[in-house]
Design an enzyme around this catalytic site. Structure first.
Site, mmCIF file in Angstrom:
data_model
loop_
_atom_site.group_PDB
_atom_site.id
_atom_site.type_symbol
_atom_site.label_atom_id
_atom_site.label_comp_id
_atom_site.label_asym_id
_atom_site.label_seq_id
_atom_site.Cartn_x
_atom_site.Cartn_y
_atom_site.Cartn_z
ATOM 1 N N ASP A 238 40.503 30.852 44.279
ATOM 2 C CA ASP A 238 40.840 30.902 42.831
ATOM 3 C C ASP A 238 41.711 31.828 41.797
ATOM 4 O OD1 ASP A 238 40.029 33.458 43.671
ATOM 5 O OD2 ASP A 238 37.832 33.587 42.709
ATOM 6 N N ASP B 46 36.355 41.023 47.140
ATOM 7 C CA ASP B 46 36.976 41.442 45.738
ATOM 8 C C ASP B 46 35.484 41.941 44.917
ATOM 9 O OD1 ASP B 46 38.323 39.095 43.494
ATOM 10 O OD2 ASP B 46 36.479 39.964 42.964
ATOM 11 N N ARG C 269 36.451 42.858 33.168
ATOM 12 C CA ARG C 269 37.205 44.046 32.913
ATOM 13 C C ARG C 269 38.598 44.198 31.677
ATOM 14 N NH1 ARG C 269 38.566 44.926 38.985
ATOM 15 N NH2 ARG C 269 36.189 45.833 38.628
ATOM 16 N N SER D 291 39.710 46.646 41.062
ATOM 17 C CA SER D 291 39.620 45.576 41.713
ATOM 18 C C SER D 291 39.263 46.350 43.569
ATOM 19 C CB SER D 291 41.336 45.090 41.714
ATOM 20 O OG SER D 291 41.400 44.099 42.738
#
Length: 781
Positions: free
Chosen positions: A129, A194, A476, A671
């Site tokens: 992704d 993630d 974010r 992250s």
């Protein structure tokens, strides 16, 4: 009934009826030999084990438990002997599942390959992704990504097949949406490489973002360590209505707790207001909990989760969850370390930013605040979707506003992009007409991927350095996060507000009170958005994008070309030599906020996530040097010349000089990318000294054999000068809870000695001594 097993007959029946993804549903333990199952044997949701562990823990603690405690303690490796003290002890846990996105999976799989193990020990998946850049539209962008990233996708597909990992191909969708649709369920424990893995808390799971080395531990069958979390309770009363959405709950909470207020804690939502929020809305709230530093967030099981499970082909799991509801909700009278109360009936739409996700404003006030602050009022681009807000309900509510504008002859004044969360969402909104409405109002439907949310955006409407405003439904909004332009003022809000502001084209528009003007001069107000929680005709699964690992992978070959500039097999880091670390040079003393985006930038650098040496060329290039307020400009203390941070780091390494980074508060927020820890280790760094760390980054540093240390007195940050030489004293007696000392040798001949704290336990000290956690794992084989 306490367990549900998916039999071969039921599985093939499901496949025959087009519910292709049921065989990857529910997570789970695999116990029956089924030709179509991903691992050996039948897939089971096993509440018996959870309940058994809880019975032991309840007798020991003798008090009511929060929901998060039930799930976390229910996954203890040793419920009888494990010391359990919130905020203090380290827990050894047995997660049910591992999930990796393609950018982080490269390094995770490279580390797993280095471990020498033949196959993963728990169900694991890879999701493609992150590597799809948004340019012109979904179909073209996806095809381009497949061509540009062919080498990486081939590595991930073959390594997944070789080691028993499920593989979701490019175009499948965003990892967190796929988990919600297929793997999450009430009471599950998932770790994902993630930071927004907590999205799964919307379906009642404890889903935690980690670095790749943590994932390797779990895939290797080693208990996973987590500091016993505190629990922050958020009591919700009232109900959502009108323009207020689930996103506004977390935007409000972020304003209250700030970007570090949730550190070391699980945020647990409860109260009567929970029932007014859809399952995917709960996922939105949990997803963005990463922005307050929380370990994860979770909601209690309710009828909205039951309906979602049924609609995504998991009716049996819904029934089982209903039967075990007592262990999937908090106990009456349980204690929270902090309690926040929000009345949803009084909550107003919010918009947070710019440059930080915790700067909260009511939408009604943002125009005036922007004018006063000198922020650009014109909205250049509105972007909806991402892992945070790309559900069917989100798209439907946005489309309801777009339809109103179209009915009055209006289109968006701003550019407008739409990112479906998964192939299932894309196919369903195409079938049901939402995608057409969003295109007709001026939108571009992008690929089922992260895209602009993580900086994968080939933006061309403004030049770098040009001051402008964008509004997104992402999570974010750090400086240059979305488009690599530090002058872009990015604001985070709900998809509904993004759509309204994109139509109006200005931050000064308050959709609750202000009017739009149609081309014929008619003034009209937007009616509050509406949208179905779930499709009435069920989901359209779209294209089949899942690759199941073969039962026998002996013939599968994983190829890494030694000449590749995108993939590189790992060499083990050197062991600690048994001595104190003396006369280390300060590489950079960082001023202010330093996120993982500053330490290891994303965007164009994503292509090097599988090549440690190449990606190390972005080390700390976004951090501000306190010496000169410059970015990526530090003094080489050996030559006196200035250069880029990674260049000076390489020079020091070449000349046998170890180095230190000095940082400020909440260092490494953002992250989960472990490259921010791998890069300093690779380039010769040994110690990171800061006022405070973000949770995931601190763990990642420990895993790679670095020393993350904090000032016992935060004012000692001011004592360190950029040209100091620093020695860490006391490593021969390095022990849990025992501070270390640093001797600061200044260039004028004077010295200071300061105390540094750490959070290492005995196992983590062994990682340091072995050179890394991976080294230690190999020692123990």
């Amino acid at each position: 009934m306490a367990a549900y097993c998916l039999t071969a007959a039921r599985l093939q029946l499901a496949l025959g009826h087009g519910v292709r993804r049921l065989h990857v549903s529910a997570a789970l333990f695999v116990k029956a030999k089924v030709a179509m199952s991903r691992y050996e044997p039948t897939t089971c949701v096993n509440y018996q084990k959870l309940r058994s562990n809880l019975d032991i823990v309840r007798k020991r603690l003798d008090r009511p438990l929060t929901l998060s405690e039930k799930i976390v303690y229910g996954h203890l490796d040793d419920p009888s002997g494990q010391e359990i003290v919130r905020g203090r002890t380290y827990l050894r846990l047995r997660p049910d599942r591992v999930a990796m996105q393609d950018a982080t999976a490269q390094m995770a799989m490279l580390q797993f390959i280095s471990s020498g193990l033949p196959r993963v020990a728990v169900p694991s998946t890879i999701h493609c992704d992150h590597l799809i850049e948004a340019q012109v539209g979904g179909t073209q962008d996806l095809q381009r990504a497949k061509e540009v990233n062919q080498e990486v996708y081939n590595f991930l597909a073959t390594s997944a097949a070789k080691y028993g990992v499920g593989f979701w191909k490019p175009g499948s969708g965003i990892i967190h949406q796929i988990i919600l649709e297929n793997y999450a369920y009430p009471g599950v424990m998932v770790i994902g490489t993630d930071s927004h893995t907590p999205n799964g808390g919307g379906l009642g799971g404890i889903c935690i973002g980690v670095g790749g080395a943590d994932a390797v531990d779990v895939m290797a069958g080693i208990p996973w360590e987590l500091k016993c979390p505190n629990v922050i309770g958020v009591k919700l009363t009232g109900s959502l209505s009108g323009w207020t959405s689930p996103k506004d709950v977390i935007l409000k909470v972020a304003g209250i707790l700030t970007v570090k207020g949730g550190t070391g804690a699980i945020v647990e939502y409860h109260g009567p207001g929970v029932d007014s929020i859809s399952c995917t809305g709960m996922g939105t709230i949990c997803n963005m909990g990463a922005e307050i530093g929380a370990t994860t967030s979770v909601f209690p099981y309710n009828h909205r989760m039951k309906t979602y499970l049924e609609k995504t082909g998991r009716g049996e799991i819904a029934t089982l969850s209903e039967e075990n509801k007592d262990i999937l909700v908090p106990d009456p009278g349980c204690h929270y370390d902090q309690l926040i109360e929000i009345n949803l009936s009084e909550l107003k739409p919010h918009i947070n930013g710019p440059f930080t996700p915790d700067l909260a404003h009511p939408v009604a006030e943002i125009g005036a605040v922007a004018e006063k602050s000198g922020w650009p009022l014109e909205v250049k681009v509105g972007l909806i979707g991402s892992c945070t807000n790309s559900s069917y309900e989100d798209m439907g509510r946005a489309a309801s506003l777009a339809k109103q504008a179209l009915d009055h002859g209006l289109k968006c004044k701003a550019q407008f992009t739409v990112t479906p969360g998964s192939e299932q969402i894309r196919a369903t909104i195409e079938r049901d007409g939402y995608a057409k409405i969003l295109r007709d109002v001026g939108g571009v439907v992008l690929a089922n991927a992260c895209g602009p949310c993580i900086g994968q955006w080939d933006r061309r409407d403004v030049k770098k350095g040009e001051k402008n405003t964008i509004v997104t439904s992402f999570n974010r909004n750090f400086t240059a996060r979305n488009d690599a332009n530090p002058a872009t003022h990015a604001f985070v809000t709900s998809p509904e507000i993004v759509t309204a502001l994109a139509i109006a084209g200005t931050l000064k528009f308050n959709p609750e009170t202000d009017y739009l003007t149609a081309p014929n001069g008619e003034k009209f107000k937007l009616v509050p958005p509406t949208g179905d929680e779930l499709p009435t005709r069920d989901f359209d699964p779209g294209q089949d994008t899942y690759q199941q690992p073969p039962p026998d992978s002996s013939s599968v070959h994983v190829d890494v070309n030694p000449q590749s500039n995108r993939l590189q097999l790992l060499e083990p880091f050197e062991k600690w030599d048994g001595r104190d670390l003396e006369d280390m040079q300060v590489l950079i003393k960082v001023k202010g906020k330093c996120t993982t985006d500053h330490i290891s930038a994303a965007g164009p650098w994503l292509k090097f996530r599988g090549h440690l040496d190449n990606i190390s060329n972005n080390l700390l290039i976004g951090a501000v040097n306190i010496e000169n307020d410059a970015v990526n400009k530090v003094r080489n203390q050996l030559t006196g010349e200035y250069g880029g941070v990674p260049d000076i780091a390489r020079y020091y390494k070449k000349n046998g000089i170890q180095w230190v980074v000095v940082g400020d508060e909440n260092y490494g927020e953002g992250s989960s990318r472990e490259h921010a820890a791998l890069e300093p280790r690779h380039l010769g760094g040994r110690v990171i000294i800061v006022k405070s760390f973000a949770r995931i980054h601190e763990t990642n540093l420990k895993k790679q054999g670095l020393l993350p240390l904090t000032f016992a007195d935060p004012h000692d940050y001011d004592k360190i000068r950029p040209d100091d030489k620093i020695s860490i004293i006391g490593l021969k007696k390095f022990a849990p809870g025992k501070p270390l000392k640093a001797v600061l040798k200044h260039s004028d001949g004077s010295q200071d000695t300061i105390q540094l704290n750490h959070t290492f336990n005995e196992t983590q000290i062994e990682w340091f001594q072995a050179g890394s956690a991976l080294n230690r794992m190999k020692e123990l084989q």
